[in-house]
Design a protein around this motif. Sequence first.
Motif, mmCIF file in Angstrom:
data_model
loop_
_atom_site.group_PDB
_atom_site.id
_atom_site.type_symbol
_atom_site.label_atom_id
_atom_site.label_comp_id
_atom_site.label_asym_id
_atom_site.label_seq_id
_atom_site.Cartn_x
_atom_site.Cartn_y
_atom_site.Cartn_z
ATOM 1 N N PHE A 11 10.696 -5.191 -6.233
ATOM 2 C CA PHE A 11 9.792 -4.107 -6.572
ATOM 3 C C PHE A 11 9.679 -3.123 -5.412
ATOM 4 N N ASN A 12 9.865 -1.843 -5.722
ATOM 5 C CA ASN A 12 9.714 -0.792 -4.727
ATOM 6 C C ASN A 12 8.223 -0.602 -4.424
ATOM 7 N N LEU A 13 7.874 -0.595 -3.146
ATOM 8 C CA LEU A 13 6.472 -0.585 -2.716
ATOM 9 C C LEU A 13 6.121 0.737 -2.039
ATOM 10 N N THR A 14 5.016 1.331 -2.485
ATOM 11 C CA THR A 14 4.540 2.581 -1.898
ATOM 12 C C THR A 14 3.038 2.489 -1.681
ATOM 13 N N ALA A 15 2.585 2.782 -0.479
ATOM 14 C CA ALA A 15 1.156 2.804 -0.160
ATOM 15 C C ALA A 15 0.697 4.250 -0.053
ATOM 16 N N ASP A 16 -0.341 4.590 -0.794
ATOM 17 C CA ASP A 16 -0.862 5.963 -0.831
ATOM 18 C C ASP A 16 -2.309 5.968 -0.368
ATOM 19 N N PRO A 17 -2.598 6.621 0.779
ATOM 20 C CA PRO A 17 -3.976 6.648 1.272
ATOM 21 C C PRO A 17 -4.805 7.795 0.706
ATOM 22 N N ASN A 44 -12.084 9.602 -1.642
ATOM 23 C CA ASN A 44 -12.106 9.096 -0.264
ATOM 24 C C ASN A 44 -12.931 10.004 0.645
ATOM 25 N N SER A 45 -13.663 9.395 1.566
ATOM 26 C CA SER A 45 -14.319 10.174 2.629
ATOM 27 C C SER A 45 -13.323 10.593 3.701
ATOM 28 N N PHE A 46 -12.263 9.822 3.838
ATOM 29 C CA PHE A 46 -11.162 10.157 4.741
ATOM 30 C C PHE A 46 -9.909 9.503 4.181
ATOM 31 N N ASN A 47 -8.767 10.015 4.572
ATOM 32 C CA ASN A 47 -7.497 9.403 4.186
ATOM 33 C C ASN A 47 -6.925 8.674 5.391
ATOM 34 N N GLY A 48 -6.787 7.366 5.279
ATOM 35 C CA GLY A 48 -6.285 6.575 6.389
ATOM 36 C C GLY A 48 -4.844 6.904 6.733
ATOM 37 N N VAL A 49 -4.421 6.452 7.883
ATOM 38 C CA VAL A 49 -3.048 6.665 8.356
ATOM 39 C C VAL A 49 -2.293 5.348 8.176
ATOM 40 N N ILE A 50 -1.284 5.351 7.302
ATOM 41 C CA ILE A 50 -0.523 4.131 7.026
ATOM 42 C C ILE A 50 0.393 3.834 8.209
ATOM 43 N N GLN A 51 0.181 2.671 8.819
ATOM 44 C CA GLN A 51 1.009 2.241 9.940
ATOM 45 C C GLN A 51 2.211 1.412 9.490
ATOM 46 N N GLY A 52 2.138 0.839 8.299
ATOM 47 C CA GLY A 52 3.262 0.058 7.808
ATOM 48 C C GLY A 52 2.873 -0.795 6.623
ATOM 49 N N VAL A 53 3.878 -1.141 5.832
ATOM 50 C CA VAL A 53 3.721 -2.075 4.708
ATOM 51 C C VAL A 53 4.577 -3.300 5.035
ATOM 52 N N TYR A 54 3.968 -4.480 4.982
ATOM 53 C CA TYR A 54 4.649 -5.701 5.423
ATOM 54 C C TYR A 54 4.600 -6.772 4.335
ATOM 55 N N VAL A 66 -6.991 2.666 -0.403
ATOM 56 C CA VAL A 66 -5.532 2.826 -0.340
ATOM 57 C C VAL A 66 -4.945 2.202 -1.601
ATOM 58 N N LYS A 67 -4.057 2.946 -2.245
ATOM 59 C CA LYS A 67 -3.423 2.475 -3.483
ATOM 60 C C LYS A 67 -2.023 1.967 -3.175
ATOM 61 N N ASP A 85 -7.361 -1.175 -2.595
ATOM 62 C CA ASP A 85 -8.150 -1.941 -1.644
ATOM 63 C C ASP A 85 -8.934 -0.951 -0.792
ATOM 64 N N SER A 86 -10.052 -1.405 -0.240
ATOM 65 C CA SER A 86 -10.972 -0.499 0.453
ATOM 66 C C SER A 86 -11.093 -0.830 1.932
#
Length: 306
Positions: free
Chosen positions: A81-87, A92-102, A154-155, A194-195
């Motif tokens: 499955f292709n994985l994509t994280a979207d902040p 949202n009050s802020f959009n987080g910075v994605i450091q990595g998906v593991y 983050v979705k 997830d929050s």
Amino acid sequence: MAGSAHAAGVAAGTLIQNTATATYNTGTSTGNVSSNTVSVKVDQLLDVAVAGLNSSPVTATSTAAVLTYSITNTGNGTDSFNLTADPAVSGNSFNGVIQGVYLDTDGNGVYTPGTDTLVASGAASSPIAEDGSIKVFVIVSLPAGATDAQASQVKLTATSAIGSGTPGTVFAGKGQGGSDAVVGSSHATQSALDSLIASLATVSLTKSAAIVDQFAGTSPVPGATVTYTIVAHVTGSGTAEGVHVADIIPASTTYQAGTLTLNGTALTDATDGDSGTAGASGIDVALGNVTGGASDKTVTFKVKIN
């Protein structure tokens, strides 16, 4: 959390074979006959379920938050499955910075730096057998400007590497064992949220001066003593780490040896076991880690006007 998800029936690529028989009587004899064998190869159904596993928002401080998700292959054949994280989630009050998906490589359910496998954005997971699950960790740091107690989501989206689309869409010959692959009811793609919540501390300093002159008055004349008081106040739900209070001895004054204090307790001027140092150039007091809402930290020292 989403309920349990289960694979859809017979494994893809399985051959379902059937041969009919007939028996009969003719005159004084009996006979039987078999039909040709009909074989049906089971197609691969492409389905997936995604769930966020954090029951409450994860705290993000100066250390990034670790959000945990599960990916379950609810189809009937092995799939990646292709994985994509979207902040950037609405609200949202802020959009987080994605450091990595593991990927949870060691299967212990806990993010282990240096062990768990980094997956590039949009790239495929390792293969997951039918009815199998893996855990996925999304590492998220706070952006500049985030403030204490702000919340964000983050979705994570998982999409079959074989294909996705309207249920019933067929990818000829792409399934397990050379079968066709057919998109299931999940559209072969699904997302979960997830929050996280910002837990930050803000430090404010208030400085005041009290003067006593040699005539028992309060005039700032040569020979008068100035007592400086610095109050450190920490607010917020987080912790201010490694707090130091420093001050330069003002020009035209002389530091008065042995007058440095922290919360009313005397500190030595030398660099030794206590938290303060002081001398002709200035003072420095280490407050350590201070949690928001903790009691104020008060530093005092004295100088004499030259």
